[in-house]
Design a protein around this motif. Structure first.
Motif, PDB file in Angstrom:
ATOM      1  N   ARG A  24       0.845  -1.201   0.000  1.00  0.00           N
ATOM      2  CA  ARG A  24       0.000   0.000   0.000  1.00  0.00           C
ATOM      3  C   ARG A  24       0.878   1.248   0.000  1.00  0.00           C
ATOM      4  NH1 ARG A  24      -5.194  -0.453  -1.406  1.00  0.00           N
ATOM      5  NH2 ARG A  24      -6.201  -2.168  -0.345  1.00  0.00           N
ATOM      6  N   ALA A  25       1.762   1.332  -0.941  1.00  0.00           N
ATOM      7  CA  ALA A  25       2.728   2.417  -0.960  1.00  0.00           C
ATOM      8  C   ALA A  25       2.062   3.740  -1.325  1.00  0.00           C
ATOM      9  CB  ALA A  25       3.832   2.118  -1.955  1.00  0.00           C
ATOM     10  N   VAL A  26       2.435   4.764  -0.601  1.00  0.00           N
ATOM     11  CA  VAL A  26       2.132   6.147  -0.952  1.00  0.00           C
ATOM     12  C   VAL A  26       3.460   6.880  -0.909  1.00  0.00           C
ATOM     13  CG1 VAL A  26      -0.262   6.162  -0.173  1.00  0.00           C
ATOM     14  CG2 VAL A  26       1.541   6.732   1.423  1.00  0.00           C
ATOM     15  N   TYR A  27       3.539   7.971  -1.606  1.00  0.00           N
ATOM     16  CA  TYR A  27       4.812   8.662  -1.729  1.00  0.00           C
ATOM     17  C   TYR A  27       4.664  10.127  -1.373  1.00  0.00           C
ATOM     18  CZ  TYR A  27       6.109   4.509  -4.338  1.00  0.00           C
ATOM     19  OH  TYR A  27       6.356   3.213  -4.702  1.00  0.00           O
ATOM     20  N   ARG A  28       5.676  10.654  -0.719  1.00  0.00           N
ATOM     21  CA  ARG A  28       5.800  12.090  -0.514  1.00  0.00           C
ATOM     22  C   ARG A  28       6.745  12.625  -1.573  1.00  0.00           C
ATOM     23  NH1 ARG A  28       6.840  11.694   5.784  1.00  0.00           N
ATOM     24  NH2 ARG A  28       4.685  11.593   6.469  1.00  0.00           N
ATOM     25  N   ILE A  29       6.442  13.768  -2.099  1.00  0.00           N
ATOM     26  CA  ILE A  29       7.366  14.446  -3.004  1.00  0.00           C
ATOM     27  C   ILE A  29       8.169  15.398  -2.128  1.00  0.00           C
ATOM     28  CG2 ILE A  29       7.593  15.914  -5.034  1.00  0.00           C
ATOM     29  CD1 ILE A  29       4.787  14.889  -5.857  1.00  0.00           C
ATOM     30  N   VAL A  30       9.475  15.202  -2.101  1.00  0.00           N
ATOM     31  CA  VAL A  30      10.324  15.962  -1.189  1.00  0.00           C
ATOM     32  C   VAL A  30      11.484  16.598  -1.943  1.00  0.00           C
ATOM     33  CG1 VAL A  30       9.794  14.551   0.822  1.00  0.00           C
ATOM     34  CG2 VAL A  30      11.709  13.937  -0.602  1.00  0.00           C
ATOM     35  N   ALA A  31      11.981  17.690  -1.382  1.00  0.00           N
ATOM     36  CA  ALA A  31      13.227  18.287  -1.835  1.00  0.00           C
ATOM     37  C   ALA A  31      14.312  17.693  -0.940  1.00  0.00           C
ATOM     38  CB  ALA A  31      13.184  19.802  -1.697  1.00  0.00           C
ATOM     39  N   ILE A  32      15.316  17.082  -1.579  1.00  0.00           N
ATOM     40  CA  ILE A  32      16.313  16.337  -0.820  1.00  0.00           C
ATOM     41  C   ILE A  32      17.672  16.465  -1.506  1.00  0.00           C
ATOM     42  CG2 ILE A  32      15.878  14.152  -2.007  1.00  0.00           C
ATOM     43  CD1 ILE A  32      16.039  12.780   0.754  1.00  0.00           C
ATOM     44  N   ASP A  33      18.722  16.416  -0.710  1.00  0.00           N
ATOM     45  CA  ASP A  33      20.074  16.446  -1.246  1.00  0.00           C
ATOM     46  C   ASP A  33      20.331  15.148  -2.022  1.00  0.00           C
ATOM     47  OD1 ASP A  33      22.682  17.289  -1.715  1.00  0.00           O
ATOM     48  OD2 ASP A  33      23.428  16.432   0.153  1.00  0.00           O
ATOM     49  N   VAL A  34      21.030  15.228  -3.148  1.00  0.00           N
ATOM     50  CA  VAL A  34      21.234  14.053  -4.000  1.00  0.00           C
ATOM     51  C   VAL A  34      22.059  12.974  -3.312  1.00  0.00           C
ATOM     52  CG1 VAL A  34      20.973  15.259  -6.178  1.00  0.00           C
ATOM     53  CG2 VAL A  34      23.217  15.084  -5.155  1.00  0.00           C
ATOM     54  N   ARG A  35      22.849  13.332  -2.318  1.00  0.00           N
ATOM     55  CA  ARG A  35      23.684  12.341  -1.648  1.00  0.00           C
ATOM     56  C   ARG A  35      22.931  11.552  -0.589  1.00  0.00           C
ATOM     57  NH1 ARG A  35      28.101  16.708  -0.267  1.00  0.00           N
ATOM     58  NH2 ARG A  35      26.135  17.778   0.025  1.00  0.00           N
ATOM     59  N   SER A  36      21.712  11.974  -0.260  1.00  0.00           N
ATOM     60  CA  SER A  36      20.903  11.256   0.726  1.00  0.00           C
ATOM     61  C   SER A  36      20.225  10.056   0.091  1.00  0.00           C
ATOM     62  CB  SER A  36      19.828  12.174   1.306  1.00  0.00           C
ATOM     63  OG  SER A  36      20.407  13.251   1.971  1.00  0.00           O
ATOM     64  N   ARG A  37      19.989   9.042   0.902  1.00  0.00           N
ATOM     65  CA  ARG A  37      19.277   7.881   0.389  1.00  0.00           C
ATOM     66  C   ARG A  37      17.783   8.176   0.316  1.00  0.00           C
ATOM     67  NH1 ARG A  37      20.566   6.694   5.844  1.00  0.00           N
ATOM     68  NH2 ARG A  37      18.739   5.891   6.944  1.00  0.00           N
ATOM     69  N   ARG A  38      17.023   7.234  -0.242  1.00  0.00           N
ATOM     70  CA  ARG A  38      15.602   7.459  -0.487  1.00  0.00           C
ATOM     71  C   ARG A  38      14.839   7.804   0.784  1.00  0.00           C
ATOM     72  NH1 ARG A  38      11.948   2.495  -2.146  1.00  0.00           N
ATOM     73  NH2 ARG A  38      12.196   2.151   0.081  1.00  0.00           N
ATOM     74  N   GLU A  39      15.146   7.117   1.865  1.00  0.00           N
ATOM     75  CA  GLU A  39      14.440   7.358   3.122  1.00  0.00           C
ATOM     76  C   GLU A  39      15.193   8.350   4.014  1.00  0.00           C
ATOM     77  OE1 GLU A  39      11.496   6.163   3.309  1.00  0.00           O
ATOM     78  OE2 GLU A  39      11.762   4.855   1.576  1.00  0.00           O
ATOM     79  N   GLY A  40      16.148   9.061   3.454  1.00  0.00           N
ATOM     80  CA  GLY A  40      16.972   9.965   4.242  1.00  0.00           C
ATOM     81  C   GLY A  40      16.245  11.234   4.640  1.00  0.00           C
ATOM     82  N   ARG A  41      16.975  12.104   5.280  1.00  0.00           N
ATOM     83  CA  ARG A  41      16.411  13.348   5.780  1.00  0.00           C
ATOM     84  C   ARG A  41      16.170  14.306   4.617  1.00  0.00           C
ATOM     85  NH1 ARG A  41      19.066  17.298  10.299  1.00  0.00           N
ATOM     86  NH2 ARG A  41      17.325  18.729  10.368  1.00  0.00           N
ATOM     87  N   ASP A  42      14.944  14.820   4.540  1.00  0.00           N
ATOM     88  CA  ASP A  42      14.613  15.730   3.443  1.00  0.00           C
ATOM     89  C   ASP A  42      14.679  17.184   3.905  1.00  0.00           C
ATOM     90  OD1 ASP A  42      11.854  16.389   4.528  1.00  0.00           O
ATOM     91  OD2 ASP A  42      11.638  14.241   4.189  1.00  0.00           O
TER      92      ASP A  42
END
Length: 88
Positions: free
Chosen positions: A14-32
């Protein structure tokens, strides 16, 4: 460099996604840096925080292919071009 990309939320199957602004070096679940939208592929619902997205795009953020498609489907870039002509 900052990217606008999807961050997975929700439970199994049941995946839902947030659209986030994030540093390119962060992983998918990293700090946004900032949450700028929401996308639910099962219900095909999208919520976009347009001022926040405009802010990051004007600062040079690059959307990923998937986020670009979501924004294009929401006709975001027509509005983005109108704002660009008003600013200049």
């Amino acid at each position: 460099m900052v990217k606008l990309r999807l961050k997975r939320c929700g439970r199994k199957q049941r995946a839902v996604y947030r659209i986030v602004a994030i540093d390119v070096r962060s992983r998918r679940e990293g700090r946004d840096l900032c949450k700028v939208g929401f996308y639910d592929p099962l219900k095909n619902q999208t919520y976009l925080n347009v001022p926040a997205i405009l802010y990051f795009l004007e600062k040079g953020a690059q959307p990923t292919e998937t986020v670009y498609d979501i924004l294009k489907r929401a006709e975001f870039f027509k509005e983005f071009r109108l704002n660009q002509t008003k600013l200049n």
